[in-house]
Design a protein around this motif. Structure first.
Motif, PDB file in Angstrom:
ATOM      1  N   PHE A 493      47.288  29.881  31.982  1.00 30.17           N
ATOM      2  CA  PHE A 493      46.900  31.139  31.821  1.00 30.17           C
ATOM      3  C   PHE A 493      45.437  31.014  31.498  1.00 30.17           C
ATOM      4  CE2 PHE A 493      50.988  33.206  31.834  1.00 30.17           C
ATOM      5  CZ  PHE A 493      51.978  32.151  31.185  1.00 30.17           C
ATOM      6  N   VAL A 535      49.059  43.264  39.166  1.00 26.03           N
ATOM      7  CA  VAL A 535      49.910  42.490  38.619  1.00 26.03           C
ATOM      8  C   VAL A 535      51.349  42.633  39.282  1.00 26.03           C
ATOM      9  CG1 VAL A 535      51.335  42.250  36.399  1.00 26.03           C
ATOM     10  CG2 VAL A 535      48.634  42.754  36.307  1.00 26.03           C
ATOM     11  N   ILE A 567      51.276  40.945  30.773  1.00 25.23           N
ATOM     12  CA  ILE A 567      50.131  40.672  31.458  1.00 25.23           C
ATOM     13  C   ILE A 567      49.516  42.033  31.795  1.00 25.23           C
ATOM     14  CG2 ILE A 567      48.903  39.908  33.516  1.00 25.23           C
ATOM     15  CD1 ILE A 567      51.153  37.717  33.833  1.00 25.23           C
ATOM     16  N   THR A 574      41.261  41.038  32.297  1.00 21.99           N
ATOM     17  CA  THR A 574      42.787  40.959  32.259  1.00 21.99           C
ATOM     18  C   THR A 574      43.230  40.477  31.014  1.00 21.99           C
ATOM     19  OG1 THR A 574      42.878  40.253  34.753  1.00 21.99           O
ATOM     20  CG2 THR A 574      44.637  39.187  33.022  1.00 21.99           C
ATOM     21  N   ILE A 576      46.388  38.648  28.888  1.00 20.41           N
ATOM     22  CA  ILE A 576      47.780  37.869  28.741  1.00 20.41           C
ATOM     23  C   ILE A 576      48.080  37.963  27.644  1.00 20.41           C
ATOM     24  CG2 ILE A 576      48.897  35.906  29.661  1.00 20.41           C
ATOM     25  CD1 ILE A 576      46.991  35.567  31.922  1.00 20.41           C
TER      26      ILE A 576
END
Length: 585
Positions: A493, A535, A567, A574, A576
């Motif tokens: 990630f 996504v 996500i 972004t 996560i």
């Protein structure tokens, strides 16, 4: 004086000529000052529509309309007319206990009035006027058997009781000792109809058709039924009966000898019954109301009300408190509950041994079956975990070369740019990272401290090439050396944040890795300020897809500690989120 008597005589003659014709002429005193109208109201909490009776003064009958308006402060705006006919009932002022009851008739319910003093009743219809009087018909039925008036036109229109326009006058009614049903209907629309039942009966003593007892049969679960109003057979529960009502006078049974009693009444749709249980237990008397307003034909009397030994009496009467009506109007059913008999049968030692051996054998057999089932279940669980573990190692085996390939590509890029010093530094970092990754591949869990050191080295290595900023923030209450997490959980990630997030932003790019505790959960957040990705379409690196499979397999291994992945990506960056639920922190 003579002129006065002449005027009085003329007024009496005119009144008799113009008065509408009813079924009977009243000789009672003038009626009271209220006219009753039945409507419906919706309860604001339960949203149930229930009957609602309003009244208007007989000097201002028009108020029956205005009382239904929302602005009226006394009547809810949820009150609506029961029928467009809007029937009004006027009773004698001396009659106080007329108890209006709703009687069901197929798709309609009609109001009934008990007129126990035999006085007269007047019925009017405010919804019938000059423009529609020809659309309506009425009929009168006595005792639900003979038709006194067949379907006929409305007898007359009247404008009394303070009315501001003529209304339909149905008639005056008086039939002592009998029951009269008056029904009004629209001949063009049968759905528009209403009616009233006038009941002049004076004897309201409940009458039982059957009194059924449900008695446990003993060895089987099913119960036996007995009609307690029949001498034979009744299971020996009673031997004396009232000669008029057939009610048992000496009903008795043990405390475990009656599941319930069921009473079947003769139809009493216009009369509400109240049912009480009088008990005398250990010298103490008590009264329990079983049903306050009962209009059905079958009443279930549960055994929970008479479980204790003692003397009881069921009292059934016309609706109201005990003592309100004379004894001649009350039905009493006495009975006695005895203590359950003790088991006096002696059991021999031989029987005890046989029963004990049978019980022990049964328990042993059940234990063996349970042990075998549990053993097979554990073996299946072990096999399933082994399969999942192999899949997990397969995913990690794909993640490691993927990570190395990306790292070598970065080194190659530096060499091609003739950046030898950075390439050498990158190679040293890569060698350390490779050693850490290969070491962690042998273990299913590694310490949080080792995972964060791996992330620190990796971010420093990538920082040489992309010149971005990064931060690693860890909650001060977390002991990093003692907390273990799944190996290679964060690296894919973080790598995704670098390659697909801030790679093109150079020094403007930033990655923040945070580790926090939320109750019993360990929560990781990886944020970047890149351009994001779709996504839903899964537009991201190969490593991210492998990591999603990795998380799914972790959930199968740690079922009581599921791993949750979230996500969120848009044009501003972004985020996560990885949550290790119920983690031992």
């Amino acid at each position: 004086m003579k002129n006065f008597f002449l005027l009085l005589l003329a007024w009496l003659v005119i009144s008799l000529v113009l008065a509408p014709v009813g079924l009977a002429q009243s000789k009672n005193p003038p009626f009271g000052n209220q006219i009753y109208f039945d409507n419906y109201a919706t309860d604001t909490k339960s949203k149930m529509r229930t009957p609602n009776t309003i009244s208007a003064a007989d000097t201002a009958v028009y108020q029956a309309f205005t009382m239904l308006l929302p602005e009226n402060q006394f009547v809810s705006e949820n009150v609506v007319p029961k029928s467009p006919i809007m029937l009004g009932v006027k009773l004698s002022p001396k009659l106080t206990n007329f108890f209006p009851v709703q009687v069901k008739s197929i798709s309609r319910s009609y109001s009934s009035y008990l007129i126990s003093d035999g006085s007269e009743a007047i019925l009017i219809a405010l919804g019938i006027n000059k423009s529609n009087v020809d659309d309506y018909r009425y009929r009168v039925v006595e005792n639900d058997s003979s038709e006194l008036v067949p379907w006929s036109k409305i007898p007359a229109l009247a404008e009394k009781y303070g009315a501001k326009q003529p209304y339909g006058f149905i008639g005056k009614f008086q039939s002592p000792g009998k029951q009269v049903f008056v029904e009004v209907v629209n001949v063009h629309n049968y759905g528009i109809r209403d009616g009233v039942i006038f009941d002049w009966r004076s004897n309201f003593k409940p009458k039982l058709l059957q009194m059924v007892a449900m008695v446990p049969s003993g060895k089987v679960k099913s119960a036996e039924l007995y009609n307690l109003m029949e001498k034979i057979p009744n299971g020996g529960l009673a031997t004396k009966f009232d000669p008029v009502t057939n009610i048992p006078l000496n009903l008795s049974f043990p405390s475990n000898g009656m599941d319930n009693m069921r009473f079947y009444f003769k139809n009493h749709e216009t009369v509400m019954y109240s049912v009480y249980l009088l008990s005398k237990l250990k010298g103490k008397s008590d009264t329990t109301e079983i049903v306050g307003a009962f209009t059905g034909d079958v009443l279930e009397f549960d055994g929970k009300y008479y479980q204790n030994p003692g003397n009881y009496e069921i009292l059934i009467q016309r609706g109201g408190d005990i003592g309100r009506w004379p004894e001649t109007q009350i039905l009493r059913i006495p009975f006695e509950v005895k203590a359950a008999p003790l088991i006096d049968r002696k059991v021999s030692i031989k029987e005890v041994l046989i029963y004990s051996l049978a019980t022990l054998s049964g328990v042993a057999l059940l234990f063996l079956l349970y042990h075998r089932h549990h053993k097979n279940k554990m073996e299946r669980v072990a096999r399933d975990q082994q399969v999942v573990g192999l899949k997990l190692r397969s995913i990690r085996a794909q993640l490691n070369p993927h990570f190395m390939f990306n790292a070598l590509s970065s080194i190659q890029n530096l060499i091609n740019k003739n950046n030898i010093s950075d390439a050498n530094y990158y190679l040293s970092k890569f060698a350390g990272l490779t050693r850490q990754v290969l070491d962690s591949d042998k273990e299913e869990l590694i310490s949080l401290e080792d995972e964060l050191l791996l992330m620190e080295d990796y971010l420093q290595m990538e920082q040489l090439r992309f010149n971005f900023q990064y931060e690693i923030q860890v909650d001060e209450h977390i002991n990093k050396a003692n907390v273990e997490i799944p190996a290679m959980l964060l690296q894919p990630f973080v790598e995704n944040a670098v390659k697909h997030g801030i790679a093109g932003l150079k020094q403007e790019g930033k990655i923040v890795l945070t580790v926090n505790i939320e109750e019993d959960d360990l929560v990781f957040m990886i944020r970047d300020n890149g351009f994001g990705f779709n996504v839903q379409a899964k537009i991201a690196g190969h490593g991210l897809k492998l990591s999603e499979e990795y998380v799914a397999l972790l959930c199968q291994i740690y079922k009581g500690q599921p791993t949750k992945l979230h996500i969120d990506s848009n044009e501003k960056g972004t985020t996560i989120g990885i949550r290790l639920s119920n983690w031992n922190i």
